[in-house]
Design an enzyme around this catalytic site. Structure first.
Site: not given
Ligand code: CDT
Length: 361
Positions: A54, A142, A211
């Protein structure tokens, strides 16, 4: 109804291009050089598909509160007619290199699409570039944006400002076929129309997640219902964060990171199994200017096993040769959706976002 009978072997070598940290001071040229070097390694090992993380070209900037002027440098300005991403000056060398090597790439970036009314339309996006057609054949924005619009005010609070900087994706979860990855794929011109016969014999079916999306089974299932065979998912996941109040969490940084990794693995392994698909899960990892990101890059089998995983928190290519026919055991039996699903009972899933508890006794 898809029967997944008598399916031929469908071998393809794929790679996860894990990236170590990208610091604020790192130049775009330096980052592109690292990415092209990972592509060279992939070519040496015969990979036909390479998945990058990402927001691969920059540091994970949503951890910072930025002015509009500061923010602009992280985005690729895109306009479907004249400036598709692969022609964007900042990133073109990566697509050119993929084309030269004959490798498909899936890569995440910050997308800015200027609109006619001049208001900005920013997304956390990824594209799938097909080396055979020399075109983008898949695009995803996303859907599940974590974090907050407004920064937390407590000193020491960890910031995650994706909801401030991006709109929620508006393209849904569109699966697509990637040509040129497997030998002998059935094409339209072969004239076969019956899905019972064609299922699992065409060009590979790909889905993309970014992500936080990987934590939402709904997203995977929408791809599963399109027969997805490979899910590509890049991520930047914080290894250790303070509470919104700025206080420390009740565990050591090592324990916290272990738990973050556990949740990552549960999500990707569980959903790969439940949708009978491979998944290529790719981290940007290490400490970006002191901000730790978890690793855990891995290629997962449709039975839920990890086939191959990264050993470092640096730039590292994780390569595996997979047989897409391995998807059909699940798709044809335990998770033969048409036979076993009961959508008449799943209405609540699309009718509401949040929890409504039963009345109190
Ligand atoms: N970049 C991204 O989406 N990060 C989120 C952080 C969320 S806090 C657990 C993830 O789900 O990894």
């Amino acid at each position: 109804m898809a029967s997944y009978q008598d399916n031929p072997q469908r071998m393809v070598t794929v790679a996860a291009a894990q990236m170590g940290p990208v610091h604020l001071a790192d130049s775009r040229e330096a980052v592109l050089k690292r990415m092209c070097s990972l592509l060279d390694q992939a070519a040496d090992q015969g990979a036909l598909l390479v998945v990058f993380p990402e927001l691969a070209f920059t540091t994970f900037f949503p951890r910072y509160l930025l002015t509009p002027e500061e923010l602009a440098r992280y985005f690729e300005v895109e306009d479907a007619q004249s400036h598709p991403i692969e022609h964007s000056r900042n990133v073109k060398p990566l697509f050119d290199h993929a084309r030269r090597l004959g490798i498909d790439i899936c890569v995440g970036y910050a997308e800015r699409s200027p609109q006619t009314n001049d208001s900005h339309n920013d997304y956390n996006s990824c594209v799938y570039y097909s080396a055979q057609t020399q075109k983008i054949v898949g695009k995803y924005r996303k859907v599940h944006l974590p974090g907050a619009v407004n920064p937390y005010t407590a000193p020491g609070a960890f910031q995650q400002l994706e909801k401030r900087y991006f709109r929620a994706g508006d393209l849904g979860f569109p699966a697509f076929r990637a040509p040129g990855l497997v030998q002998g794929a059935l094409k339209k011109e072969n004239g076969l129309k019956d899905p019972a016969v064609t299922a699992g014999k065409g060009d590979p079916i790909i889905g993309m997640l970014i992500c936080n999306d990987r934590r939402w089974p709904e997203a995977w299932r929408v791809y599963g219902l399109q027969g997805v065979e490979i899910v590509c998912c890049g991520y930047n996941t914080t290894a250790f964060a303070t509470k919104d109040s700025g206080e420390m969490v009740d565990m050591s940084p090592e324990e916290a990171e272990e738990e973050v990794l556990l949740h990552h693995k549960l999500s990707c392994q569980g959903n790969s199994y439940m949708n009978s698909c491979f998944s290529i899960n790719v981290a940007k990892t290490g400490a970006e200017d002191g901000n730790p990101l978890v690793g855990g890059t891995m290629i997962v089998h449709p039975n839920g096993h990890i086939i191959k995983e990264a050993e470092t928190k640096e730039d590292e290519l994780v390569v595996a040769t997979i047989n897409l026919a391995d998807c059909y055991r699940g798709k044809g039996k335990t998770f033969a959706f048409a036979r076993h699903r009961r959508p008449e009972h799943y209405g609540v899933i699309v009718e509401r976002a949040g929890v409504v508890e039963p009345d109190l006794l």
